[in-house]
Design a protein around this motif. Sequence first.
Motif, PDB file in Angstrom:
ATOM      1  N   LEU A 145       0.757  -1.248  -0.088  1.00  0.00           N
ATOM      2  CA  LEU A 145       0.117  -0.050   0.174  1.00  0.00           C
ATOM      3  C   LEU A 145       0.877   1.256  -0.055  1.00  0.00           C
ATOM      4  N   THR A 146       2.091   1.154   0.994  1.00  0.00           N
ATOM      5  CA  THR A 146       2.842   2.549   0.799  1.00  0.00           C
ATOM      6  C   THR A 146       3.501   2.519  -0.698  1.00  0.00           C
ATOM      7  N   TYR A 148       2.251   1.592  -3.639  1.00  0.00           N
ATOM      8  CA  TYR A 148       1.272   1.958  -4.408  1.00  0.00           C
ATOM      9  C   TYR A 148       0.860   3.415  -4.164  1.00  0.00           C
ATOM     10  N   SER A 149       0.793   3.957  -3.104  1.00  0.00           N
ATOM     11  CA  SER A 149       0.531   5.413  -2.835  1.00  0.00           C
ATOM     12  C   SER A 149       1.798   6.201  -3.085  1.00  0.00           C
ATOM     13  N   ARG A 153      -0.134   7.977  -6.054  1.00  0.00           N
ATOM     14  CA  ARG A 153      -0.750   9.301  -5.396  1.00  0.00           C
ATOM     15  C   ARG A 153       0.301  10.545  -5.045  1.00  0.00           C
ATOM     16  N   ALA A 154       1.683   9.998  -4.558  1.00  0.00           N
ATOM     17  CA  ALA A 154       2.613  10.921  -4.486  1.00  0.00           C
ATOM     18  C   ALA A 154       3.142  11.383  -5.484  1.00  0.00           C
ATOM     19  N   VAL A 272       5.443   9.949   2.371  1.00  0.00           N
ATOM     20  CA  VAL A 272       4.106   8.989   2.448  1.00  0.00           C
ATOM     21  C   VAL A 272       4.215   7.980   3.740  1.00  0.00           C
ATOM     22  N   GLY A 275      -1.394   4.264   3.441  1.00  0.00           N
ATOM     23  CA  GLY A 275      -2.683   5.298   2.474  1.00  0.00           C
ATOM     24  C   GLY A 275      -3.652   4.797   2.925  1.00  0.00           C
ATOM     25  N   SER A 276      -4.857   5.200   2.292  1.00  0.00           N
ATOM     26  CA  SER A 276      -6.292   5.413   3.035  1.00  0.00           C
ATOM     27  C   SER A 276      -6.937   3.819   2.510  1.00  0.00           C
ATOM     28  N   ASP A 279      -7.379   3.606  -1.094  1.00  0.00           N
ATOM     29  CA  ASP A 279      -6.184   3.133  -1.719  1.00  0.00           C
ATOM     30  C   ASP A 279      -5.982   1.638  -1.552  1.00  0.00           C
TER      31      ASP A 279
END
Length: 325
Positions: A145-146, A148-149, A153-154, A272, A275-276, A279
């Motif tokens: 997840l980290t 991916y974010s 996302r970042a 980061v 994530g949510s 996410d």
Amino acid sequence: MLAAYVARFSPDDPLAALEVGDRPEPAPPADAAPFWTTLDVRAASLNQHDLWSLRGVGLREDQLPMVLGTDAVGRTPDGRDVVVHGVVWGDGQATGPEAGDRRTLLSERFAGTLAERVAVPTANLVPLPQGLSPEEAACLPTAWLTAYSMLFRAARVRPGDRVLVQGAGGGVATAAITLGAAAGLEVWATSRSEAKRAEALRLGAAAAFESGERLPGRVDAVVETVGKATWSHSVRSLRPGGTLVTAGATTGDPDAVELSRIFFTELRVQGVTMGSRADLESLLAFVTRTGVRPTIDSTYPLARVADGFARLASGEHVGKVVVTV
């Protein structure tokens, strides 16, 4: 119940602070109990966060003993298999900033997932998709997840962009290589280990380099989880206007932040933390649709979790260390 927990702090030898033994059954916060569910844990995975907890980072002595673990797949009382999103907002009655400004991870304020059972906010549960094993899915909520974010996302990278992943072999780095390649990025990876560079290529990296090696070109974004040992190389590898995304510092804080280069070449530095829940749902859909799967380095039963931590602490692992319950 059987659980792995922080019994004391040991900054220099984190494994000396680990104990595996009987702990009380998990209990949700009294004022939030209707909003929580107690799961039977099926699988969990280990993270650098656990080793930092054993060193005493992020915990106080009055919180000990604290059950470790941020990742899990569990079974609800009504028989559903679910993936746990390990970020808890406020008292766990809701997810996201609307729940208050106090964000924590399981095993920081509330008991973690390296146990036979864990209590979590019901809103943090995501159905386990068909085709993903509990062991595979248990790798996703923190490291994957980290990654991916960080990428989507970042860094806001797009297919065709070039991304440098520092420190191939670790959980986040392995995830970033796999996800980036599957999304059409040109992924470059670094490692001191020839075997880990070869593994990065197997996972889909377009090129792999010795740590600190001069690259043949600049990159659009850097995935940075190593810290001091690679920070300068990360900053100098970016094109003007590129993005350095950081989610950890396994070798400590850098000696110099390179501010002159950052402002002169107009770089963006973005932190980061996981994530949510949304996410995580997107990540689960991504791996389900593309067929990519986490690299599992090794698997241990909960009773032998100390061996798993020894493997993680050695730095010799490639991918995730998984614990089954």
